[in-house]
Design a protein around this motif. Structure first.
Motif, PDB file in Angstrom:
ATOM      1  N   LEU A  60      47.317  77.631  19.023  1.00  0.00           N
ATOM      2  CA  LEU A  60      48.668  77.267  19.468  1.00  0.00           C
ATOM      3  C   LEU A  60      49.289  76.234  18.529  1.00  0.00           C
ATOM      4  CD1 LEU A  60      48.182  77.120  23.317  1.00  0.00           C
ATOM      5  CD2 LEU A  60      49.424  78.844  22.003  1.00  0.00           C
ATOM      6  N   GLN A  61      48.484  75.278  18.076  1.00  0.00           N
ATOM      7  CA  GLN A  61      48.994  74.265  17.145  1.00  0.00           C
ATOM      8  C   GLN A  61      49.396  74.904  15.826  1.00  0.00           C
ATOM      9  OE1 GLN A  61      49.448  70.845  17.976  1.00  0.00           O
ATOM     10  NE2 GLN A  61      50.744  71.146  16.201  1.00  0.00           N
ATOM     11  N   CYS A  62      48.614  75.865  15.352  1.00  0.00           N
ATOM     12  CA  CYS A  62      48.944  76.583  14.118  1.00  0.00           C
ATOM     13  C   CYS A  62      50.285  77.296  14.267  1.00  0.00           C
ATOM     14  CB  CYS A  62      47.845  77.583  13.780  1.00  0.00           C
ATOM     15  SG  CYS A  62      48.170  78.571  12.304  1.00  0.00           S
ATOM     16  N   ARG A  63      50.491  77.961  15.391  1.00  0.00           N
ATOM     17  CA  ARG A  63      51.756  78.676  15.618  1.00  0.00           C
ATOM     18  C   ARG A  63      52.926  77.697  15.684  1.00  0.00           C
ATOM     19  NH1 ARG A  63      52.013  83.967  16.539  1.00  0.00           N
ATOM     20  NH2 ARG A  63      53.914  83.726  17.763  1.00  0.00           N
ATOM     21  N   MET A  64      52.711  76.540  16.296  1.00  0.00           N
ATOM     22  CA  MET A  64      53.790  75.547  16.347  1.00  0.00           C
ATOM     23  C   MET A  64      54.098  75.022  14.953  1.00  0.00           C
ATOM     24  SD  MET A  64      53.409  73.332  19.836  1.00  0.00           S
ATOM     25  CE  MET A  64      51.645  73.201  20.015  1.00  0.00           C
ATOM     26  N   ASP A  65      53.054  74.735  14.177  1.00  0.00           N
ATOM     27  CA  ASP A  65      53.236  74.210  12.821  1.00  0.00           C
ATOM     28  C   ASP A  65      53.935  75.216  11.910  1.00  0.00           C
ATOM     29  OD1 ASP A  65      51.959  71.917  13.685  1.00  0.00           O
ATOM     30  OD2 ASP A  65      50.047  72.398  12.721  1.00  0.00           O
ATOM     31  N   ALA A  66      53.699  76.513  12.152  1.00  0.00           N
ATOM     32  CA  ALA A  66      54.293  77.566  11.321  1.00  0.00           C
ATOM     33  C   ALA A  66      55.679  77.979  11.821  1.00  0.00           C
ATOM     34  CB  ALA A  66      53.369  78.783  11.293  1.00  0.00           C
ATOM     35  N   GLY A  67      56.151  77.369  12.899  1.00  0.00           N
ATOM     36  CA  GLY A  67      57.465  77.693  13.434  1.00  0.00           C
ATOM     37  C   GLY A  67      57.491  78.998  14.214  1.00  0.00           C
ATOM     38  N   LEU A  68      56.320  79.461  14.668  1.00  0.00           N
ATOM     39  CA  LEU A  68      56.231  80.709  15.419  1.00  0.00           C
ATOM     40  C   LEU A  68      56.216  80.470  16.923  1.00  0.00           C
ATOM     41  CD1 LEU A  68      53.478  82.366  13.219  1.00  0.00           C
ATOM     42  CD2 LEU A  68      55.920  82.909  13.238  1.00  0.00           C
ATOM     43  N   PHE A  69      56.273  79.220  17.295  1.00  0.00           N
ATOM     44  CA  PHE A  69      56.163  78.818  18.690  1.00  0.00           C
ATOM     45  C   PHE A  69      56.900  77.492  18.784  1.00  0.00           C
ATOM     46  CE2 PHE A  69      53.776  77.065  22.299  1.00  0.00           C
ATOM     47  CZ  PHE A  69      53.562  78.177  23.091  1.00  0.00           C
ATOM     48  N   GLY A  70      57.690  77.309  19.806  1.00  0.00           N
ATOM     49  CA  GLY A  70      58.435  76.063  19.940  1.00  0.00           C
ATOM     50  C   GLY A  70      57.515  74.863  20.075  1.00  0.00           C
ATOM     51  N   GLN A  71      57.885  73.759  19.449  1.00  0.00           N
ATOM     52  CA  GLN A  71      57.081  72.541  19.553  1.00  0.00           C
ATOM     53  C   GLN A  71      57.021  72.096  21.010  1.00  0.00           C
ATOM     54  OE1 GLN A  71      55.266  70.832  17.275  1.00  0.00           O
ATOM     55  NE2 GLN A  71      55.771  72.342  15.707  1.00  0.00           N
ATOM     56  N   ASP A  72      55.830  71.800  21.467  1.00  0.00           N
ATOM     57  CA  ASP A  72      55.632  71.356  22.840  1.00  0.00           C
ATOM     58  C   ASP A  72      54.406  70.469  22.880  1.00  0.00           C
ATOM     59  OD1 ASP A  72      55.895  71.068  25.570  1.00  0.00           O
ATOM     60  OD2 ASP A  72      55.920  73.212  25.988  1.00  0.00           O
ATOM     61  N   ASP A  73      54.345  69.644  23.882  1.00  0.00           N
ATOM     62  CA  ASP A  73      53.189  68.778  24.073  1.00  0.00           C
ATOM     63  C   ASP A  73      52.028  69.631  24.587  1.00  0.00           C
ATOM     64  OD1 ASP A  73      52.018  66.354  26.295  1.00  0.00           O
ATOM     65  OD2 ASP A  73      52.041  66.117  24.120  1.00  0.00           O
ATOM     66  N   MET A  74      50.838  69.421  24.069  1.00  0.00           N
ATOM     67  CA  MET A  74      49.688  70.217  24.469  1.00  0.00           C
ATOM     68  C   MET A  74      49.392  70.092  25.959  1.00  0.00           C
ATOM     69  SD  MET A  74      48.335  72.208  22.347  1.00  0.00           S
ATOM     70  CE  MET A  74      48.363  72.592  20.640  1.00  0.00           C
ATOM     71  N   SER A  75      49.732  68.975  26.570  1.00  0.00           N
ATOM     72  CA  SER A  75      49.487  68.836  28.005  1.00  0.00           C
ATOM     73  C   SER A  75      50.355  69.803  28.805  1.00  0.00           C
ATOM     74  CB  SER A  75      49.736  67.397  28.464  1.00  0.00           C
ATOM     75  OG  SER A  75      51.090  67.045  28.274  1.00  0.00           O
ATOM     76  N   ASN A  76      51.524  70.177  28.269  1.00  0.00           N
ATOM     77  CA  ASN A  76      52.368  71.169  28.931  1.00  0.00           C
ATOM     78  C   ASN A  76      51.811  72.581  28.794  1.00  0.00           C
ATOM     79  OD1 ASN A  76      54.213  69.194  29.655  1.00  0.00           O
ATOM     80  ND2 ASN A  76      55.481  69.530  27.850  1.00  0.00           N
ATOM     81  N   LEU A  77      50.888  72.767  27.870  1.00  0.00           N
ATOM     82  CA  LEU A  77      50.287  74.076  27.634  1.00  0.00           C
ATOM     83  C   LEU A  77      48.895  74.189  28.257  1.00  0.00           C
ATOM     84  CD1 LEU A  77      51.337  74.468  23.898  1.00  0.00           C
ATOM     85  CD2 LEU A  77      52.444  75.458  25.908  1.00  0.00           C
ATOM     86  N   GLY A  78      48.538  73.208  29.081  1.00  0.00           N
ATOM     87  CA  GLY A  78      47.253  73.257  29.773  1.00  0.00           C
ATOM     88  C   GLY A  78      46.130  72.536  29.059  1.00  0.00           C
ATOM     89  N   PHE A  79      46.451  71.787  28.024  1.00  0.00           N
ATOM     90  CA  PHE A  79      45.430  71.052  27.282  1.00  0.00           C
ATOM     91  C   PHE A  79      45.655  69.569  27.484  1.00  0.00           C
ATOM     92  CE2 PHE A  79      45.851  75.083  25.087  1.00  0.00           C
ATOM     93  CZ  PHE A  79      44.531  75.469  24.958  1.00  0.00           C
TER      94      PHE A  79
END
Length: 92
Positions: A60-79
């Motif tokens: 998920l972090q890779c996708r966020m860094d590559a602009g393939l996923f909106g930036q979000d806090d990991m706690s909002n994604l269950g981490f």
């Protein structure tokens, strides 16, 4: 003669977008290696998927860094902060 959905039901006319928007495909393969590591982990740890959480987070972090996923806090994604969880369980 009409061609429609099976059983003659009417197709849905309103569509709802995904909760967090659309997720573009990884056309350049920027996160393919991490994805393959995660899938291999899932295959080998079917009963212990908790062991694959670090790879899921990394993907998920890779996708966020590559602009393939909106930036979000990991706690909002269950981490949640996993270090805090471990220290809390030690206190009990």
């Amino acid at each position: 003669m009409s061609f429609g959905a099976a059983g003659g039901s009417m197709p849905m006319t309103s569509k709802e977008p995904p909760e967090r928007g659309s997720f573009p495909l990884d056309h350049f393969g920027e996160c393919t290696i991490v994805m393959k590591e995660y899938l291999e982990c899932i295959k080998t740890n079917r009963s212990r998927q908790q062991e694959c959480r670090p790879l899921a987070k990394k993907y998920l972090q890779c996708r966020m860094d590559a602009g393939l996923f909106g930036q979000d806090d990991m706690s909002n994604l269950g981490f949640e902060d996993e270090g805090a969880e471990k220290s809390d369980s030690k206190k009990e």
